[in-house]
Design a protein around this motif. Structure first.
Motif, PDB file in Angstrom:
ATOM      1  N   CYS A   1       0.829  -1.212   0.000  1.00 18.25           N
ATOM      2  CA  CYS A   1       0.000   0.000   0.000  1.00 18.25           C
ATOM      3  C   CYS A   1       0.861   1.258   0.000  1.00 18.25           C
ATOM      4  N   ILE A   2       0.366   2.302  -0.672  1.00 18.98           N
ATOM      5  CA  ILE A   2       0.957   3.637  -0.598  1.00 18.98           C
ATOM      6  C   ILE A   2      -0.024   4.524   0.168  1.00 18.98           C
ATOM      7  N   ILE A   3       0.428   5.148   1.248  1.00 19.17           N
ATOM      8  CA  ILE A   3      -0.394   6.131   1.961  1.00 19.17           C
ATOM      9  C   ILE A   3      -0.178   7.473   1.271  1.00 19.17           C
ATOM     10  N   LEU A   4      -1.205   7.949   0.604  1.00 17.81           N
ATOM     11  CA  LEU A   4      -1.095   9.157  -0.212  1.00 17.81           C
ATOM     12  C   LEU A   4      -1.182  10.423   0.631  1.00 17.81           C
ATOM     13  N   ASP A   5      -0.342  11.376   0.318  1.00 20.75           N
ATOM     14  CA  ASP A   5      -0.314  12.658   1.020  1.00 20.75           C
ATOM     15  C   ASP A   5      -1.671  13.343   0.909  1.00 20.75           C
ATOM     16  N   GLN A   6      -2.095  14.003   1.984  1.00 22.15           N
ATOM     17  CA  GLN A   6      -3.370  14.721   1.945  1.00 22.15           C
ATOM     18  C   GLN A   6      -3.153  16.070   1.266  1.00 22.15           C
ATOM     19  N   PRO A   7      -3.838  16.325   0.149  1.00 14.34           N
ATOM     20  CA  PRO A   7      -3.629  17.596  -0.553  1.00 14.34           C
ATOM     21  C   PRO A   7      -4.086  18.791   0.271  1.00 14.34           C
ATOM     22  N   ILE A   8      -3.399  19.890   0.075  1.00 16.81           N
ATOM     23  CA  ILE A   8      -3.758  21.131   0.764  1.00 16.81           C
ATOM     24  C   ILE A   8      -5.070  21.666   0.186  1.00 16.81           C
ATOM     25  N   PRO A   9      -6.010  22.109   1.037  1.00 13.35           N
ATOM     26  CA  PRO A   9      -7.274  22.668   0.526  1.00 13.35           C
ATOM     27  C   PRO A   9      -7.024  23.843  -0.421  1.00 13.35           C
ATOM     28  N   ALA A  10      -7.835  23.927  -1.461  1.00 17.63           N
ATOM     29  CA  ALA A  10      -7.649  24.969  -2.482  1.00 17.63           C
ATOM     30  C   ALA A  10      -7.827  26.377  -1.923  1.00 17.63           C
ATOM     31  N   ASN A  11      -8.527  26.521  -0.792  1.00 15.93           N
ATOM     32  CA  ASN A  11      -8.738  27.850  -0.206  1.00 15.93           C
ATOM     33  C   ASN A  11      -7.676  28.212   0.838  1.00 15.93           C
ATOM     34  N   ARG A  12      -6.644  27.399   0.972  1.00 12.94           N
ATOM     35  CA  ARG A  12      -5.550  27.695   1.916  1.00 12.94           C
ATOM     36  C   ARG A  12      -4.620  28.723   1.272  1.00 12.94           C
TER      37      ARG A  12
ATOM     38  N   GLN B   1      -3.886   4.302  -1.172  1.00 13.86           N
ATOM     39  CA  GLN B   1      -4.873   4.610  -0.125  1.00 13.86           C
ATOM     40  C   GLN B   1      -4.927   6.101   0.175  1.00 13.86           C
ATOM     41  N   THR B   2      -6.141   6.664   0.139  1.00 12.32           N
ATOM     42  CA  THR B   2      -6.342   8.075   0.427  1.00 12.32           C
ATOM     43  C   THR B   2      -7.537   8.260   1.349  1.00 12.32           C
ATOM     44  N   LYS B   3      -7.553   9.360   2.061  1.00  9.74           N
ATOM     45  CA  LYS B   3      -8.728   9.683   2.876  1.00  9.74           C
ATOM     46  C   LYS B   3      -9.901   9.987   1.951  1.00  9.74           C
ATOM     47  N   ASP B   4     -11.113   9.758   2.448  1.00  8.33           N
ATOM     48  CA  ASP B   4     -12.309   9.968   1.640  1.00  8.33           C
ATOM     49  C   ASP B   4     -12.396  11.379   1.066  1.00  8.33           C
ATOM     50  N   ILE B   5     -11.940  12.387   1.843  1.00 12.89           N
ATOM     51  CA  ILE B   5     -12.050  13.773   1.378  1.00 12.89           C
ATOM     52  C   ILE B   5     -11.106  14.080   0.220  1.00 12.89           C
ATOM     53  N   SER B   6     -10.105  13.202  -0.006  1.00 13.94           N
ATOM     54  CA  SER B   6      -9.120  13.442  -1.069  1.00 13.94           C
ATOM     55  C   SER B   6      -9.309  12.522  -2.269  1.00 13.94           C
ATOM     56  N   TYR B   7     -10.345  11.698  -2.239  1.00 14.17           N
ATOM     57  CA  TYR B   7     -10.506  10.657  -3.265  1.00 14.17           C
ATOM     58  C   TYR B   7     -10.656  11.250  -4.670  1.00 14.17           C
ATOM     59  N   ILE B   8     -11.511  12.235  -4.828  1.00 11.50           N
ATOM     60  CA  ILE B   8     -11.749  12.818  -6.153  1.00 11.50           C
ATOM     61  C   ILE B   8     -10.481  13.488  -6.691  1.00 11.50           C
ATOM     62  N   TYR B   9      -9.761  14.174  -5.779  1.00 12.83           N
ATOM     63  CA  TYR B   9      -8.506  14.823  -6.185  1.00 12.83           C
ATOM     64  C   TYR B   9      -7.565  13.789  -6.805  1.00 12.83           C
ATOM     65  N   TYR B  10      -7.366  12.657  -6.126  1.00 11.32           N
ATOM     66  CA  TYR B  10      -6.430  11.651  -6.625  1.00 11.32           C
ATOM     67  C   TYR B  10      -6.963  10.930  -7.861  1.00 11.32           C
ATOM     68  N   GLU B  11      -8.242  10.752  -7.935  1.00 16.57           N
ATOM     69  CA  GLU B  11      -8.838  10.131  -9.115  1.00 16.57           C
ATOM     70  C   GLU B  11      -8.497  10.939 -10.370  1.00 16.57           C
ATOM     71  N   GLU B  12      -8.583  12.267 -10.245  1.00 16.04           N
ATOM     72  CA  GLU B  12      -8.296  13.152 -11.373  1.00 16.04           C
ATOM     73  C   GLU B  12      -6.795  13.264 -11.650  1.00 16.04           C
ATOM     74  N   LYS B  13      -6.000  13.423 -10.599  1.00 13.59           N
ATOM     75  CA  LYS B  13      -4.568  13.653 -10.769  1.00 13.59           C
ATOM     76  C   LYS B  13      -3.816  12.404 -11.230  1.00 13.59           C
ATOM     77  N   LEU B  14      -4.221  11.230 -10.767  1.00 18.15           N
ATOM     78  CA  LEU B  14      -3.566  10.003 -11.221  1.00 18.15           C
ATOM     79  C   LEU B  14      -3.717   9.845 -12.732  1.00 18.15           C
ATOM     80  N   LYS B  15      -4.905  10.190 -13.222  1.00 14.62           N
ATOM     81  CA  LYS B  15      -5.148  10.131 -14.668  1.00 14.62           C
ATOM     82  C   LYS B  15      -4.245  11.134 -15.395  1.00 14.62           C
TER      83      LYS B  15
END
Length: 442
Positions: free
Chosen positions: A276-287, A328-342
């Motif tokens: 498994c790879i524990i994926l980094d949690q992306p910084i919120p876009a409003n930060r 593996q990613t947290k639920d809040i980051s799933y869409i981000y990784y789905e798009e970026k992996l592609k």
């Protein structure tokens, strides 16, 4: 990576600066409140420092960055222009208007056992009058219109939206909180108070009214990093501070152990032989402003974006050697990784969503776990006896020194010492006994 703001700050020097400045800001704020209405005379400086800690310290931090010669002027100007309140606008606040609240003789849990239902259940079965209550969820949002000119007439320092939210939350909720009957004990953690003005207000009022505040260290890294703003706040509010293990940042603490160490007993019944790879949690876009933490989580969204490619190159390197590896990613980051992996040409077929806030979750167990950032999940997988590999830059974190030496975590012996010292193992019944024995409740 060495050019991010958290890399440039001298965190020891900043802590000294913050300690000196925060008293001045607290004095100004209390004088403003007393000038507006004498009913606020029941508040003391400790109340002001704790309740306004995050909004005031963020203002101090931004001013500190303006004085830092190592940060380019263009970046300083951009940060301060965005951060400080400038125009007439609306501020959303929470208002708690439930009358006749009586928490007398109660033990209120506000986020202490967040993500750890088994520990909560064991504790609640062994004490009387234990209640889960979250004021944030029981309050309603209201929008208030603010005018900059009015605010400038009262304050000797530049104010922020966060400061205004805290100020207005106090003003609009003061009478409700002043009439409330408070509990004997209030149990909390960063999951209970972070970014929730109404919950911070409840904590500060509870302490003012004689409630004993019981805090839990939420992340084992708080005990070893050079600077973490949560530590200063939790020292301000706590009568009892339960740590995950040894703590180099809190003077008076009681070792409870890391509740995450018990995940081994909550693992999936399926025998998972995958890696498994524990994926980094992306910084919120409003930060748009850096946080007061000596870790890469401090980064602004723009700083994160500038380093995004490096993250995915590292992921691609690991995946190349194991096509069947779980991402593996947290639920809040799933869409981000789905798009970026592609985008970066990496298959998302093995992308796995971890719902970290669910109770009774069956945690997967792996053979080899690769970390792309210094994460609290290290504790979980260490005690699951997985082989751990760190695939992140040494400049992504700044830890305290022990006996004049920087803590090393890059070999098996050092890692074992690191985790077992700062995130010791604990079972639910052991945690319950430790808490009860120390706070003398039953």
């Amino acid at each position: 990576m060495k050019n991010n703001i958290y890399n440039i700050v001298d965190w020891d020097h900043y802590k000294e600066y913050l300690t000196k400045e925060i008293d001045l800001y607290a004095d100004f704020t209390l004088k403003y409140l007393l000038k507006k209405n004498q009913k606020y005379k029941i508040l003391d400086q400790r109340f002001i420092k704790s309740y306004f800690f995050f909004s005031i310290s963020n203002i101090i931090f931004m001013n500190y960055l303006k004085l830092n010669h190592n940060i380019e002027n263009k970046k300083k100007q951009l940060l301060t222009n965005i951060f400080f309140f400038k125009t007439k606008k609306k501020i959303s606040i929470k208002i708690f208007d439930i009358k006749n609240i009586d928490f007398s003789n109660k033990i209120i849990n506000n986020g202490f056992f967040h993500r750890h239902y088994i520990f909560e259940k064991n504790f609640s079965n062994n004490v009387k009058n234990f209640i889960n209550y979250n004021l944030f969820e029981s309050s309603k949002y209201f929008e208030l219109e603010i005018n900059e000119k009015q605010m400038k007439n009262y304050f000797h320092f530049q104010i922020s939206d966060d400061f205004l939210e805290d100020l207005l939350t106090l003003e609009k909720n003061f009478d409700f909180f002043n009439d409330m009957k408070y509990p004997n004990y209030l149990m909390t953690s960063s999951h209970g108070y972070a970014k929730k003005s109404i919950n911070k207000l409840f904590i500060s009022f509870s302490k003012l009214m004689g409630t004993k505040i019981i805090s839990l260290q939420g992340n084992f890294l708080q005990g070893i990093v050079k600077f973490y703003d949560f530590n200063i706040y939790e020292e301000l509010i706590s009568d009892f501070y339960f740590s995950t293990g040894k703590n180099l940042n809190i003077k008076n603490y009681l070792i409870l152990g890391s509740l995450y160490s018990y995940r081994l007993n909550q693992t999936s019944k399926m025998d998972n032989k995958k890696n498994c790879i524990i994926l980094d949690q992306p910084i919120p876009a409003n930060r748009i402003n850096p946080l007061q933490i000596s870790l890469e989580w401090s980064r602004t969204f723009k700083e994160f974006q500038s380093e995004e490619k490096n993250l995915f190159l590292e992921i691609k390197k690991i995946v190349k050697n194991d096509n069947n590896i779980i991402l593996q990613t947290k639920d809040i980051s799933y869409i981000y990784y789905e798009e970026k992996l592609k985008k970066y040409g990496i298959s998302s077929g093995n992308l796995f969503k971890m719902n970290v806030n669910e109770n009774n979750y069956d945690y997967p167990i792996y053979e080899n776990v690769y970390f792309t950032y210094l994460s609290n999940a290290i504790v979980e997988y260490f005690y699951m006896n997985c082989s751990l590999f760190f695939n992140f830059n040494k400049y992504s974190y700044y830890l305290k020194e022990i006996d004049g030496k920087i803590v090393d975590i890059n070999d098996d012996i050092s890692l074992k010492n690191f985790v077992t010292n700062f995130a010791s193992k604990v079972k639910p019944e052991e945690a319950t006994k430790t808490i009860i024995d120390n706070i003398k409740c039953s």
